[in-house]
Motif scaffolding. Structure first.
Motif, short mmCIF file in Angstrom:
data_model
loop_
_atom_site.label_atom_id
_atom_site.label_comp_id
_atom_site.label_asym_id
_atom_site.label_seq_id
_atom_site.Cartn_x
_atom_site.Cartn_y
_atom_site.Cartn_z
N ILE A 129 -7.63 2.98 -2.73
CA ILE A 129 -8.68 2.63 -1.78
C ILE A 129 -9.93 3.24 -2.12
O ILE A 129 -10.09 4.57 -2.77
CB ILE A 129 -8.20 3.06 -0.23
N THR A 130 -11.15 2.73 -2.08
CA THR A 130 -12.28 3.24 -2.32
C THR A 130 -12.80 4.36 -1.38
O THR A 130 -12.25 4.24 -0.21
CB THR A 130 -13.46 2.20 -2.39
N THR A 131 -13.59 5.24 -1.51
CA THR A 131 -14.32 6.20 -0.80
C THR A 131 -14.82 5.48 0.45
O THR A 131 -14.52 6.11 1.49
CB THR A 131 -15.14 7.22 -1.42
N LEU A 132 -15.76 4.31 0.39
CA LEU A 132 -16.20 3.94 1.47
C LEU A 132 -15.30 3.20 2.35
O LEU A 132 -15.30 3.53 3.71
CB LEU A 132 -17.24 3.16 0.91
N THR A 181 1.95 2.94 11.18
CA THR A 181 2.11 1.60 11.85
C THR A 181 0.85 1.02 12.26
O THR A 181 0.55 -0.26 12.74
CB THR A 181 2.94 1.71 13.31
N MET A 182 -0.17 1.86 12.31
CA MET A 182 -1.66 1.52 12.52
C MET A 182 -2.12 0.46 11.48
O MET A 182 -1.83 0.48 10.44
CB MET A 182 -2.56 2.80 12.69
N LYS A 183 -2.87 -0.38 12.06
CA LYS A 183 -3.43 -1.58 11.17
C LYS A 183 -4.14 -1.16 9.95
O LYS A 183 -4.35 -1.93 9.29
CB LYS A 183 -4.19 -2.46 12.00
N GLN A 184 -4.85 -0.15 10.32
CA GLN A 184 -5.77 0.61 9.22
C GLN A 184 -5.07 1.13 7.95
O GLN A 184 -5.39 1.46 7.08
CB GLN A 184 -6.74 1.63 9.58
N CYS A 185 -3.73 1.13 7.90
CA CYS A 185 -2.92 1.65 6.95
C CYS A 185 -2.23 0.96 6.27
O CYS A 185 -1.00 1.31 5.18
CB CYS A 185 -1.94 2.73 7.98
N ARG A 186 -2.57 -0.17 5.96
CA ARG A 186 -1.98 -0.98 4.98
C ARG A 186 -2.11 -0.74 3.58
O ARG A 186 -1.06 -0.75 2.74
CB ARG A 186 -2.40 -2.66 5.13
N PRO A 187 -3.55 -0.26 3.17
CA PRO A 187 -3.69 0.32 1.78
C PRO A 187 -2.59 1.72 1.66
O PRO A 187 -2.25 1.78 0.32
CB PRO A 187 -5.08 0.57 1.65
N TYR A 188 -2.57 2.31 2.60
CA TYR A 188 -1.62 3.56 2.47
C TYR A 188 -0.11 3.09 2.11
O TYR A 188 0.55 3.74 1.21
CB TYR A 188 -1.45 4.24 3.53
N LYS A 189 0.34 2.00 2.72
CA LYS A 189 1.67 1.55 2.43
C LYS A 189 1.67 1.08 1.04
O LYS A 189 2.79 1.37 0.29
CB LYS A 189 1.92 0.42 3.60
N PHE A 190 0.92 0.43 0.46
CA PHE A 190 0.91 0.00 -0.85
C PHE A 190 0.89 1.19 -1.84
O PHE A 190 1.55 1.29 -2.73
CB PHE A 190 -0.42 -1.03 -1.18
#
Length: 321
Positions: A129-132, A181-190
């Motif tokens: 994920i990018t910094t921004l 499970t938060m919606k913002q965490c999809r990149p984290y899961k990848f």
């Protein structure tokens, strides 16, 4: 006087070689077939990362967070390979737009159409994920839910259009580790998928603390011993762990006086047959790749010649002295 002259010549030779590395043709024409085996030396990558991350404006960028974690773990392979971190900075976060000097060589040698294998073999972290984006996700998450790691960034007073002045990548990964499970965490899961390099790396516990590598379960089947029974004239032969009992009973009658022979029972315990499974582990084959002196991003041939000339000149002055 002579010693001063010698020192100056040595300094000039060093500077000439250093400057020469920046003018290697593969930084400008990476599509040339001769650039396939070109290698940008780790020391040059580290210098570029220092240029990028020692700048107070950039210190909180994603690649700089990774660089700092790798230094703390004393790791320099895999995702901590200096060239890979440089790819995180220049290819994913485009830090060259901020500090052009740090990404100039990487952007040149890994430009579209490049045949340099190092660019392919040492890519940035998968799904990084990018910094921004990390900063924007942290602001969103912390405004939605109050969590401990939110205190590490000024989310309440920050804009999503610029990165926050904190280690936003680390904070984002920690927030998602606690609330995946938060919606913002999809990149984290990848990024933290157990089969990818990051969670298995030396810094995996820093960014993916609750992720373990996927393992393949191997089922072991224990088969019951096979019992083979062969009936031949009153003889029972059992192979395995079963005792073999051979009983022979003979009755002979002659005339009116029956003669009865004594019944003899012979019990023979067969030695259990042990099935031995021989597992042969093949020694991994070692492939030796011979590279015919790949060019490196440290010194180019013309500069080597000049450097050699200067060294010989220094030796000549020493002899004269």
């Amino acid at each position: 006087m002579k010693l001063t002259l010698i020192a100056i010549l040595c300094l000039v030779a060093t500077l000439y070689v250093s400057i020469g590395s920046a003018h290697h043709p593969c930084f400008h024409h990476p599509e040339n077939v001769s650039c396939t085996d070109f290698t940008y030396a780790p020391v040059n990558c580290t210098n570029d990362l220092d240029t990028l991350c020692l700048n107070l404006t950039n210190v909180n960028y994603t690649a700089c967070s990774i660089y700092k974690s790798c230094q703390s773990a004393n790791a320099s392979s895999g995702v901590c390979e200096p060239f890979s971190i440089l790819a995180d900075a220049c290819q994913v976060d485009h830090m060259g737009n901020i500090t052009a000097k740090g990404c100039k060589n990487y952007d040149g040698m890994c430009a579209p159409g490049s045949v340099v294998q190092q660019c392919t073999n040492m890519p940035p972290i998968s799904y990084l994920i990018t910094t921004l984006n990390a900063s924007a996700e942290v602001i969103d998450m912390c405004n939605e839910m109050d969590m401990d790691d939110c205190a590490k960034c000024p989310f309440a007073t920050s804009s999503t259009s610029v990165p926050m002045p904190c280690d936003v990548y680390l904070v984002y990964m920690r927030l998602c580790a606690s609330m995946p499970t938060m919606k913002q965490c999809r990149p984290y899961k990848f990024m933290c998928d157990g089969i990818l390099p990051l969670p298995k790396s030396a810094i995996g516990s820093v960014y993916c603390p609750y992720v373990t590598s996927n393992t393949t379960a191997v089922a072991t089947t224990t088969s019951a011993p096979t019992t083979t029974s062969t009936s031949t004239t009153g003889t029972t032969s059992t192979t395995g762990t079963t005792s073999t009992t051979s009983t022979s009973s003979t009755t002979s009658t002659t005339g009116s006086s029956p003669t009865t022979s004594t019944s003899t029972t012979s019990t023979t315990t067969a030695t259990p047959t042990t099935s031995t499974t021989s597992t042969t582990t093949a020694s991994p084959s070692t492939t030796t790749t011979t590279t015919n002196h790949p060019s490196t991003g440290s010194i180019s041939t013309p500069h080597q010649a000049v450097s050699m000339f200067l060294v010989l000149l220094v030796l000549l002055l020493l002899i004269i002295q």
